[in-house]
Design an enzyme around this catalytic site. Structure first.
Site, PDB file in Angstrom:
ATOM      1  N   GLU A  98       0.836  -1.211   0.000  1.00 35.47           N
ATOM      2  CA  GLU A  98       0.000   0.000   0.000  1.00 35.47           C
ATOM      3  C   GLU A  98       0.864   1.251   0.000  1.00 35.47           C
ATOM      4  O   GLU A  98       1.628   1.481   0.945  1.00 35.47           O
ATOM      5  CB  GLU A  98      -0.939   0.014   1.212  1.00 35.47           C
ATOM      6  CG  GLU A  98      -1.874   1.222   1.175  1.00 35.47           C
ATOM      7  CD  GLU A  98      -2.959   1.211   2.257  1.00 35.47           C
ATOM      8  OE1 GLU A  98      -3.345   0.114   2.709  1.00 35.47           O
ATOM      9  OE2 GLU A  98      -3.402   2.292   2.643  1.00 35.47           O
ATOM     10  N   LYS A 149      -7.527  -0.536  11.386  1.00 34.76           N
ATOM     11  CA  LYS A 149      -6.963  -0.986  10.104  1.00 34.76           C
ATOM     12  C   LYS A 149      -5.686  -0.200   9.819  1.00 34.76           C
ATOM     13  O   LYS A 149      -4.672  -0.752   9.385  1.00 34.76           O
ATOM     14  CB  LYS A 149      -7.998  -0.793   8.993  1.00 34.76           C
ATOM     15  CG  LYS A 149      -7.605  -1.370   7.636  1.00 34.76           C
ATOM     16  CD  LYS A 149      -6.780  -0.441   6.784  1.00 34.76           C
ATOM     17  CE  LYS A 149      -6.466  -1.059   5.427  1.00 34.76           C
ATOM     18  NZ  LYS A 149      -5.595  -0.215   4.614  1.00 34.76           N
ATOM     19  N   ASP A 198       3.717 -14.485  12.038  1.00 38.75           N
ATOM     20  CA  ASP A 198       2.343 -14.864  11.709  1.00 38.75           C
ATOM     21  C   ASP A 198       1.447 -13.656  11.986  1.00 38.75           C
ATOM     22  O   ASP A 198       0.870 -13.512  13.067  1.00 38.75           O
ATOM     23  CB  ASP A 198       1.943 -16.067  12.566  1.00 38.75           C
ATOM     24  CG  ASP A 198       0.549 -16.571  12.241  1.00 38.75           C
ATOM     25  OD1 ASP A 198      -0.180 -15.868  11.514  1.00 38.75           O
ATOM     26  OD2 ASP A 198       0.196 -17.659  12.726  1.00 38.75           O
ATOM     27  N   HIS A 233      -1.706  10.726  -0.182  1.00 37.31           N
ATOM     28  CA  HIS A 233      -1.825   9.315  -0.550  1.00 37.31           C
ATOM     29  C   HIS A 233      -1.883   9.173  -2.067  1.00 37.31           C
ATOM     30  O   HIS A 233      -1.217   8.331  -2.654  1.00 37.31           O
ATOM     31  CB  HIS A 233      -3.095   8.752   0.087  1.00 37.31           C
ATOM     32  CG  HIS A 233      -3.379   7.334  -0.278  1.00 37.31           C
ATOM     33  ND1 HIS A 233      -2.739   6.281   0.321  1.00 37.31           N
ATOM     34  CD2 HIS A 233      -4.215   6.801  -1.189  1.00 37.31           C
ATOM     35  CE1 HIS A 233      -3.185   5.161  -0.206  1.00 37.31           C
ATOM     36  NE2 HIS A 233      -4.079   5.440  -1.122  1.00 37.31           N
TER      37      HIS A 233
HETATM   38  C1  MEV Z   1      -5.709   3.640   5.130  1.00 37.25           C
HETATM   39  O1  MEV Z   1      -5.121   2.441   4.681  1.00 37.25           O
HETATM   40  C2  MEV Z   1      -5.748   3.684   6.635  1.00 37.25           C
HETATM   41  C3  MEV Z   1      -6.493   4.880   7.226  1.00 37.25           C
HETATM   42  O2  MEV Z   1      -7.814   4.912   6.682  1.00 37.25           O
HETATM   43  C4  MEV Z   1      -6.532   4.718   8.707  1.00 37.25           C
HETATM   44  C5  MEV Z   1      -7.424   5.716   9.413  1.00 37.25           C
HETATM   45  O3  MEV Z   1      -8.403   6.199   8.814  1.00 37.25           O
HETATM   46  O4  MEV Z   1      -7.139   5.976  10.602  1.00 37.25           O
HETATM   47  C6  MEV Z   1      -5.838   6.167   6.840  1.00 37.25           C
END
Ligand code: MEV
Length: 435
Positions: free
Chosen positions: A81, A262, A278, A378
């Site tokens: 990513e 995430k 793992d 991003h």
């Molecule tokens: C993107 O891979 C992860 C984020 O969405 C985490 C978040 O919103 O805190 C940027």
């Protein structure tokens, strides 16, 4: 297409690719790119998994700027990513001032479960007492198993028997030494199953590690002075307040907590991947821990206290530096060297740095979200991937990202294609300038 391929597992990778090409009606050699590794590496890959047809290359990066428990460290990360490593490095930089990121790694524990069915209802209490009284006997068996798996150390640290509907479950907790311990504790459960049947009068069912966290999680804390969040003081204040508000939202709203976590796992998984760990086990335990209050919540929280933003991440971290897929893999050994844990082979340091990376990742995500928003930075990074996907050469990728940066605005496929076309038509130089 018929997916039934008898004997597929016994073929070598080259043959398997041919069979798949045939089955899918692909042209000969269509899957050859999967085999773009040295023949010796292909043989090794074939031994590491089953039904291997090749390899998938992922970028291995090193995030700079981290200071964890008063020691600088470079952090190896494997992720596809874009912007994850840049974000981790930025978070590491924000958190390195002052005391840097501090961690607390409690004594590492891992547990296994033996399910006992059909224990006579009248004898349950007696069975529980009989099993719990055998602690010493089980300790000896655990120690023997540990010698077989990981070369000594470790011991049974707890035994608990509890009822689940009509079954008894025996929970055996061990100190895994320097291994992650899943195979070890599963081995112990399997070795003790017969004896547990004898003691309980029941039948042993599942005998397997639980990936749930036993004992306290790893704690990583860090702080950043608000003025460091932006050169404009008013914007820095707004970002700090935004980070705290985002943290609060994650505490009250499960949907936000899932995305918040995430982002944390973006960093944690990348370190675990680089270090041959793992990561599925750490993810499963992490999400269960996030829900341990009965409601899924954030693994990291941020508070604004005067001039300082303080973060706190708690996460179970079942990692190991011996055994499993760790030993004997050159890439993993190198990752440990980058992390500086080669000589001590120390899972405590690995757990500490991995958790620290999760905290830094979360700070970087929340400061972006509270500032300009995520997509600006991003998408600039993602533009490189889009350019490659559009068939750009590495030199064209650089020119293309410069053009997109200079033009500003959002990045989408159409803009990437048109910028690439303009480079190729000679309207743009390879340094992105108009001709
Ligand atoms: C993107 O891979 C992860 C984020 O969405 C985490 C978040 O919103 O805190 C940027």
């Amino acid at each position: 297409m018929n997916s039934r391929i008898p004997g597929f597992g016994r073929l070598d990778p080259d043959r398997r690719r041919l069979v798949i090409e045939e089955r899918l009606g692909l042209e000969a050699g269509a899957l050859a790119a999967y085999a773009d590794v040295r023949p010796a590496d292909m043989s090794l890959l074939g031994l590491r998994s089953e039904c291997v047809i090749g390899s998938l290359i992922l970028p291995l990066s090193v995030a700079p700027n981290f200071r964890v428990d008063d020691e600088d460290t470079l952090v190896p990360m494997v992720t596809e990513e874009p912007s994850v490593v840049a974000a981790a490095s930025r978070g590491g930089l924000l958190l390195r001032e002052g005391v840097g990121i501090q961690t607390l790694v409690p004594p590492r524990r891992i547990a296994g479960q033996v399910q006992l069915s059909e224990v006579p209802a009248d004898d349950r209490e007696a069975a529980i007492r009989a099993i719990e009284a055998c602690c010493e006997e089980f300790s000896l068996a655990a120690r023997n198993a540990h010698q077989a798996w990981a070369g000594g150390g470790g011991d049974l640290t707890g035994i608990k028997v509890y009822e689940v509907e009509s079954d008894l479950v025996v929970l055996l907790t061990i100190d895994p030494g320097k291994s992650m311990g899943a195979n070890l504790v599963t081995d112990i459960c399997e070795r003790l199953a017969l004896r547990l049947e004898e003691l309980s009068g029941g039948l042993a069912g599942l005998r397997i590690v639980t990936n749930a966290c036993e004992g306290p999680p790893v704690l990583a804390t860090g702080m950043v002075e608000v003025r460091r969040l932006h050169k404009d003081r008013a914007r820095a204040d707004a970002i700090a307040r935004g980070v705290e508000a985002a943290s609060s939202l994650a505490q009250s709203d499960t949907r936000r907590a899932v995305t918040h976590n995430k982002g944390i796992f973006n960093g944690i998984d990348a370190v675990l991947m680089a270090c041959g760990q793992d990561f599925r086990a750490v993810e499963a335990a992490g999400h269960a821990f996030a829900a341990s209050s009965g409601r899924y919540g954030p693994l990291a929280v941020w508070r604004l206290e005067g001039e300082v933003l303080t973060g706190r991440l708690e996460i179970p971290m079942a990692v190991g530096t011996v055994g499993g897929a760790v030993e004997g893999r050159d890439a993993v050994r190198l990752a440990f060297r980058v992390l500086g844990i080669e000589s001590s082979r120390d899972p405590v340091r690995l757990a500490a740095v991995t958790a620290a990376c999760g905290l830094a990742q979360n700070l970087a995500a929340l400061t972006s979200l509270a500032g300009d928003g995520l997509l600006k930075g991003h998408m600039q990074l993602h533009a490189r991937n889009m350019a490659l996907d559009a068939g750009a050469t590495p030199a064209e990728v650089d020119a293309l990202t410069l053009i997109l940066r200079d033009e500003g605005g959002g990045v989408d496929r159409a803009r990437v294609s048109s910028a690439l076309a303009s480079i190729r038509s000679g309207n743009r130089r390879r340094d992105g300038q108009e001709v």
